[in-house]
Scaffold this active site. Sequence first.
Site, PDB file in Angstrom:
ATOM      1  CB  THR A1141       6.905   2.801  -5.283  1.00  0.00           C
ATOM      2  OG1 THR A1141       7.196   2.990  -6.669  1.00  0.00           O
ATOM      3  CG2 THR A1141       7.220   1.376  -4.888  1.00  0.00           C
ATOM      4  CB  CYS A1142       4.366   6.880  -7.989  1.00  0.00           C
ATOM      5  SG  CYS A1142       5.786   6.445  -9.020  1.00  0.00           S
ATOM      6  NE  ARG A1143      -2.639   6.700  -7.168  1.00  0.00           N
ATOM      7  CZ  ARG A1143      -3.794   6.122  -7.527  1.00  0.00           C
ATOM      8  NH1 ARG A1143      -3.821   5.249  -8.524  1.00  0.00           N
ATOM      9  NH2 ARG A1143      -4.899   6.406  -6.883  1.00  0.00           N
TER      10      ARG A1143
END
Length: 1175
Positions: A1141-1143
């Site tokens: 989810t961060c990238r």
Amino acid sequence: MEAVPALCNLLQSSDKTILESAISCLALVAAGASENAEHMGKLCEANAVEATMSLMGNEGWKSLSDDILTGILGLLKNLASISEKAVESLFKLDFCELFKQMVTYYSSSNRDNDKVQMLVELIYQLMLPLGASEQHAKLVTAKKNVIMAQSTYMNQLASIFSLMVQVAKCAALSSICYNCIAVISNIVELSTPDFLMELQNTVNLSSFLNFLLARKNRHIIFQALKISRTLLEKCQQFFLETFTKEGVKHSIDSIVSHEKNSSHQSKRKNNMNESCLCFDLESSSTGEVCRVESNAVMKLAEDIKKSFFSVKGSKRSPHRLGFALKSFRDFFVRLNVHATTPPTENPDSCKQLTDLSRRLLSDELPVTSTFEFVQSGSIKCLSIYLSNGAYGNTGISDGQDLLGHLSEVQSRLQKFASLALTVPNDSSANPLEILVEKLLDTLQMCYDSFPVMLSDEQSTHESMMIPLRYPETQELKSLELKFRRSQREKELRNYNDVLSVDLFSTPDAIEPVLFPEICRRTDQEHAPKNSNRENEASGSTKLDDGNRSSKLRFLYNGVILQPSTTFFESILRLMNKGQSDLLIDPSFWDEEHYITYRKRNKSKEISSESSHNIQLSHVQENLQQAWLKDPFFTALLLGKLPGDLDGSDPSYDLLFMLKLLEGLNRFSYQLLMGEQISKFAEGTLQDIDDLKVAIYPVPQHQFMSSILTNKLELQMQDSLFEGGLIPSWCVYLIETCPFLLSFDTRWKYFCLTAHRSFMTDQVNNFPDQVNNIFDQVSGHSDQVKCPPQTKKYRVSRSAILEGAVSMMTNHGPSSRIVEVEFEGEVGTGRGPTFEFYTTVSHELQRAGLGMWRGDNCEDGFIHASFGLFPKPWSPSGTPGIDFSNVLQKFKLLGHLVVRAVLDGRILDIPLSKAFYKIMLEQELDMYDIPSFDPELGKTLIEFQALVNKKKFLETSSTTSKHTAVLSYKNVKLEDLCLDFTLPGSPEYELIPGGSQKMVTLDSLEEYVYLVVDATLKSGIAKQIEAFKSGINEVFALKTLKMFTEEEMERILCGEQDSWALKNLEDHMEFEHGYDMSSPSIITFLEILREFGREEQRAFIQFTTGAPQLPLGGLALLEPKLTVVRKQGDGNVDDELPSVNTCRHFIKLPPYSSKEIMREKLKYAITEGLGSFHLS
């Protein structure tokens, strides 16, 4: 030249380095061959034009790097400037269509002014005007022959005409405007009379020319005059009529008259000469002498007037201005009569006025030219009428009955609203919409009232999604001011020193430093101990802006300076004599600027105005209707805009009227419903069930001014802006007329300036940075060290609300970005943080917390169809709920809101429109209740109508018999069995013993007042105070007032439309085994397009951590959503998709069928939430 074919072949390379080198080499070859037609011919024979154009086809230009694209445009410009073969090749490849696509893209929100400039310069080279360059007359003729030989080529040029007009009108830079006009001039020279007459009907050339002639830049005026002369030469009679109607003739007459008057006066020295705009276009020019001589404008204007306006015996159409003027004056006379005559005395007057209003506003106004509209004086007439004479008459007169004035203004505004917001059956636009459009057109004429200050450096921020914290700023220069006493000033001493001040200094701020030095003191008076002399000796003086009464007047070249505008801006504007681009010459910093001072005379008007403002403030406090307390209505009552804006500026009347109309539009429901209630009370409306209004408000975006938006966008790109040097007009528009600017522009402004509204960071944590922070907030920022970018905090899912309270208490007020990790989970960064905000916002909607209306159960979540609004808290309390916990949670919500805004997070909480109005510090009244409780709101409005009818009957009759028959829908009030408790909350007594007291007709007014007060004010006051305190601990809540309720919902809760189905793949990337043509990707995109709304939300939360996309939607998601191939050890159909989810990485297995992929995706997005582990 031998290498040219090989270089053209290299343009097919996919290697960006090779491509860039090939373009650079070709550009060098073209530049070297610019004086050699034979060599240029060889370049064309080698298909250099075709090779470079192939790179840009099918929107390929969007994927090219800046260096490559700039090289291609420069190469094509050089080729077109010297070779008619290159010109012919560009026409054959339909370059004009590509040109339209690129200019439209780059000119939107000033995305890239340099690209627009290059494109317009390139198109100009296709058709240099005859006589533009004598040494290249043969080439110019050859180019013309190429264009005229093929009708399709002329059609291509015609297709860009309207775009050039639009770009020129909205261009924030004078250079871009000038270049567009030069292109337009060339097209006009090549066009036939029939085509030009058709253009007048489609793009209104005459109105455009009048807009240009209102500018102060002589290059632009000269080009506009050239076009005017060409049009008159080609079809004199036709354009003489349109020039008269649209004001071109009047403008040319004014230029001649003004220039003649100016020639008899001594001209002051202008320290900053107007920059020449000719050189970029005239690449063949050898000298650097401006082609537009100082008297060229005057000569050309006189020639046009003599040749075309003074011809005896020419047929002229009847001048329509007199008719327009008479129509508008007649309209306002009737409005005044109607405002002072009750409808019962003259029932026909309403119909007559409505008919006149429709004829004038719906029929006459659309066909009235901007020039006629301005000359008729209708803007001022309408302002005077609506303000009851206060506008243009120094406000409210002494001795005037303030309450009577307020009542009259209220009545006039309601009557005008009913006229302006009525949509004729055969019209799709209401009169207000037409009026706003006309005002915005007129505002274009005030282009130079909003000058842009430009330095040599541009800001490095290409896009802005979250506010800056501690921007790195260069140390700003100081200004050397030489103060001298006015010759007629006898009371003050002369000041002999040069004062070095920073660029933020204003007359208001300099006065406390200067006044003690120049004031003649008696023996009993003592000088202040701290006179800032040490600061002056050590460098620039940093000054405080205080709210103190001014004692001095400051002047520059005889012009009084505005007290709140910086010396820097005032001097720059006056040195540039009103030019719209204030270019800062390096010599500006070396000069000593002479400022004259004198003692300010105490004016009775000032104290009188202050007294009126205080009286008005007290009166407005006791009013019930929210719109009567709104700033737009205050401006209407006082007959002036807030602040010290120059009332003589031509934009003042327009800004005043636009502010009034925007307020009228915003409160259209309240105004029209108030009018309906009055009709019911007076008996012209019989049935209480007919208390309905058909609302046709103007969409908010139609109040937006493209020219002002583009000017602010350009200003924000300058490095001075980020350093805090913001022109006063920018600040004024944001604070007073934000509706004139687009949402995207205001959001960017907020992101660049919000750090000045931060409260002090936690002093104990950062003692070494406190001084820097204070300097930053006050606007005097030196080089500021960036503190750590993020602060991480760990919370437990099982006690997430408690963890959120603890986190926000400790780190909420910090101006640093806060990130969250969940205990027992390895996930960190953006994804878990987004899920934290989503989860906490869900928990705050849980039933049983006592926060929201409709909280009548103990389990589950509250479902508010019309949005969440605070539940009124009974003074006697609610069993089982501690009020202090309720307040704590509202404060937590305030913290969440401010952190979501500052850190770019998303909340999933459906707040009501009324709650957003509270957030924006707007007043609420009875008319807001239907927005979150339609049934209660409707009943209260009907009760209020009954109260008003009772009052009307009592004042118009000597007996009370008429009031005795009043009932609510044929039911007596007493039979409704209403008591003095809050509807829906029987434990909330509106008065002591309220559950035992029944509502009667005589007590109905009190009942309505108490219910509204409990619902919107006293019952929720402490909750709202706690919520606001959570925001104000981080930054000033008033900073958000530039946004609307709908915009705040977008900022906090993201975009409601998840994605556009047609171009889904344009905003995704496919890597590590996938590309756009991969079968699995084609199937994946098909499945996404088939998702419903809830499935879309689940997918977005699965991939980003939040169920909504941030501002800008999928297109602006950063980093982009990327799909990669997931490799498995066993059967691929047994694997599940996973995410980072961060990238924003989606790891998708290459499933064997669409059905299996859909099944696995749906399982993952519904069951894969709630924890973060390595995937």
